[in-house]
Scaffold this active site. Structure first.
Site, PDB file in Angstrom:
ATOM      1  N   GLY A 193       0.832  -1.199   0.000  1.00 24.32           N
ATOM      2  CA  GLY A 193       0.000   0.000   0.000  1.00 24.32           C
ATOM      3  C   GLY A 193       0.864   1.246   0.000  1.00 24.32           C
ATOM      4  N   SER A 195       0.105   4.516   0.185  1.00 22.97           N
ATOM      5  CA  SER A 195      -0.591   5.728   0.563  1.00 22.97           C
ATOM      6  C   SER A 195      -0.035   6.245   1.882  1.00 22.97           C
ATOM      7  CB  SER A 195      -2.100   5.467   0.647  1.00 22.97           C
ATOM      8  OG  SER A 195      -2.829   6.677   0.641  1.00 22.97           O
ATOM      9  N   GLY A 198       1.140   3.839   4.906  1.00 26.02           N
ATOM     10  CA  GLY A 198       2.226   2.983   4.448  1.00 26.02           C
ATOM     11  C   GLY A 198       3.537   3.726   4.260  1.00 26.02           C
ATOM     12  N   LEU A 199       3.465   4.936   3.685  1.00 30.04           N
ATOM     13  CA  LEU A 199       4.684   5.693   3.428  1.00 30.04           C
ATOM     14  C   LEU A 199       5.355   6.142   4.719  1.00 30.04           C
ATOM     15  CD1 LEU A 199       3.758   7.869   0.312  1.00 30.04           C
ATOM     16  CD2 LEU A 199       4.566   5.511   0.445  1.00 30.04           C
ATOM     17  N   GLU A 216       2.800  -1.115  -4.439  1.00 29.59           N
ATOM     18  CA  GLU A 216       1.599  -0.329  -4.703  1.00 29.59           C
ATOM     19  C   GLU A 216       0.927  -0.812  -5.989  1.00 29.59           C
ATOM     20  OE1 GLU A 216      -1.511   1.987  -5.386  1.00 29.59           O
ATOM     21  OE2 GLU A 216      -0.464   1.890  -3.456  1.00 29.59           O
ATOM     22  N   GLY A 283      -5.838   1.068   3.296  1.00 26.62           N
ATOM     23  CA  GLY A 283      -7.069   1.756   3.650  1.00 26.62           C
ATOM     24  C   GLY A 283      -7.607   1.367   5.013  1.00 26.62           C
ATOM     25  N   ASP A 324     -14.417   9.045  12.286  1.00 25.43           N
ATOM     26  CA  ASP A 324     -14.113   8.171  11.160  1.00 25.43           C
ATOM     27  C   ASP A 324     -15.295   7.339  10.680  1.00 25.43           C
ATOM     28  OD1 ASP A 324     -11.620   9.162  11.634  1.00 25.43           O
ATOM     29  OD2 ASP A 324     -10.655   7.251  12.046  1.00 25.43           O
ATOM     30  N   HIS A 457      10.945  36.461   9.243  1.00 20.03           N
ATOM     31  CA  HIS A 457      12.122  35.875   8.605  1.00 20.03           C
ATOM     32  C   HIS A 457      13.073  35.383   9.696  1.00 20.03           C
ATOM     33  CE1 HIS A 457      15.524  35.429   5.864  1.00 20.03           C
ATOM     34  NE2 HIS A 457      16.259  36.015   6.802  1.00 20.03           N
TER      35      HIS A 457
END
Length: 475
Positions: A193, A195, A198-199, A216, A283, A324, A457
């Site tokens: 996977g 996504s 997984g990453l 994937e 998923g 969810d 900055h």
């Protein structure tokens, strides 16, 4: 570490049988405890039901433990780069995975017990641990005891999806939950996977010292993002030695002497890869399959998510679904916003809607991806005239100073209304800097109003006005 005892729960449980409440909340995830606080403050008697772990996915198996692990992995990565900054470490970096795990466990434990103590100490709130099931539209059963209320709020959460793939029942595999139990570094982790979840685990364990392969099914990673974002992330991960196998059209599993053989059937490369451990990151699915929703008449969609209207109420009056389980958001912050919407409408006389929400989120690889609104591809599909600007992180002073120049910033603007439609910041601090865009979109201001801001900055955010000053028409 000891969890809060359940003796008090048992007593409350025994005395709460068949008791009527003003409101019942099922699930102590992100939305539930805060909602309990608002309801009890308004004078309602509230029953909070939690099946297992207080705090939900975020606290126990999501954000808190994983981002703690990400921080440990970043520390290891930075230590290996010490010489780039003139720092000598005196030898190879050593990973104490037991200590890494203990740190993540402690963060989760402290948050979990904090949520539980908050609820148990709340006046007007009765806490019961057990499995809630509907027996009617206004009644639930908890392990044999009946509780009723005219208002029921479902904060059920979700869990890892495990598709019925060839051979999956014959091998051992990990999910985002069970992988948190590892106290050693895998020899070779195969992540199925490509996504968000997984990453994150792929880069994390690579930095802990594992060989890592991502498998994937699709033609690119995180396919919901723009192609330039997907490609840049692929290059970042491959630059750290992670193998990426795309177009894996026929993923299968079988036992192997060294662990698990994963069939990938890609267009190029070996047709399979052998890993000591396999992580399934394909998923999520909602925790609605053992709630007895049919007894209450609650409608689900084809994926099992509870159908809700724009105010998060189900088709059954007096029953709401938050977080969810309603399919309207998959993040901790959207779950919390669900609570805000319900509380505002129910208690404050407002008319807040889910569709008013401008969605932002992040991918917590390093460097992180911060996202808000439409992608460039989505904006182009609307057919409206666009202004787009893109700036590499090599031209961001703060990134140069930190020697973390991977990635880029991009913004998409509606040329007619001058409203910002979406933005992406893939780069150091991107998960924080993206809020410059998110905030201006929430107040519905035009991009020139942000273009003339005077930022601090040196920061990543200071380049947002510059980025907006460089927008150009696209065809």
């Amino acid at each position: 570490m000891k969890e809060p005892g359940d003796a008090a729960s048992a007593l409350i449980y025994a005395t709460a049988m068949t008791k009527a409440f003003d409101a019942i909340i099922v699930g102590a995830g992100q939305a539930g405890p805060s909602l309990a606080g608002r309801l009890t403050d308004s004078g309602m008697k509230v029953l909070m039901v939690e099946r297992k772990l207080f705090g939900g996915t975020c606290v126990n198996t999501g954000c808190m433990p994983t981002k703690t692990l990400v921080a440990s992995a970043y520390a290891a990565h930075l230590a290996r780069r010490g010489a780039d900054f003139g720092i000598e470490t005196g030898g190879p970096v050593q990973i104490n995975m037991k200590r890494v795990k203990q740190r993540a466990d402690t963060v989760s434990f402290n948050a979990r017990t904090g949520v539980e103590r908050f609820l148990r100490g709340m006046g007007g709130c009765t806490v019961v641990q057990g499995h809630a099931r509907f027996t009617g539209a206004s009644e639930i059963d908890i392990d044999g005891a009946a509780f009723t209320a005219p208002r029921i709020f479902l904060n059920l959460g979700g869990r890892a999806n495990v598709p019925d793939m060839p051979g999956i029942g014959d091998v051992e595999f990990l999910t985002n939950t069970s992988i948190l139990g590892l106290d050693e570094v895998p020899k070779h982790l195969v992540v199925v996977g490509g996504s968000y979840i997984g990453l994150e685990f792929a880069q994390m364990y690579r930095r802990f010292g594992a060989d890592v392969t991502i498998v994937e099914k699709g033609p690119r990673l995180i396919s919901r993002e723009d192609e330039d974002v997907s490609q840049a992330i692929k290059e970042i991960l491959e630059g750290e030695g992670i193998a990426v196998r795309l177009n894996a059209e026929c993923i299968s599993f079988k036992q192997h002497a060294e662990g698990v053989e994963v069939g990938v059937d890609c267009t190029a490369g070996s047709p399979s890869v052998v890993g000591s451990h396999v992580l399934l990151a394909i998923g999520r699915r909602p925790n609605t399959d053992d709630l007895g929703v049919d007894k209450a008449g609650i409608e689900l969609d084809e994926r099992g998510y509870i159908k809700v209207d724009d105010q998060l109420e189900t088709n059954v009056p007096g029953i709401w679904a938050l977080g969810d389980c309603n399919g309207r958001g998959a993040f901790t912050h959207t779950a919390y916003n669900d609570f805000e919407i319900v509380a505002a409408n129910l208690l404050d006389g407002e008319n807040r809607k889910v569709t008013d929400r401008i969605l932002g989120y992040a991918l917590y690889i390093d460097p992180p991806l911060g996202r808000v609104g439409l992608t460039e591809a989505q904006a182009r599909k609307t057919g409206r005239p666009l202004l787009i600007s893109k700036r590499p992180m090599t031209r961001v002073g703060r990134a140069v100073e930190k020697d973390e120049t991977q990635g880029f910033m991009k913004v998409v603007v509606d040329a007619q209304t001058q409203k910002i439609l979406g933005a992406a910041i893939l780069g150091t601090g991107g998960d924080e800097a993206i809020h410059g865009f998110l905030d201006i979109m929430n107040v519905d201001a035009t991009y020139p109003q942000l273009k003339w801001a005077v930022p601090i900055h040196p920061t990543v955010s200071e380049l947002i006005p510059t980025l907006l000053g460089d927008v150009k028409e696209v065809k």
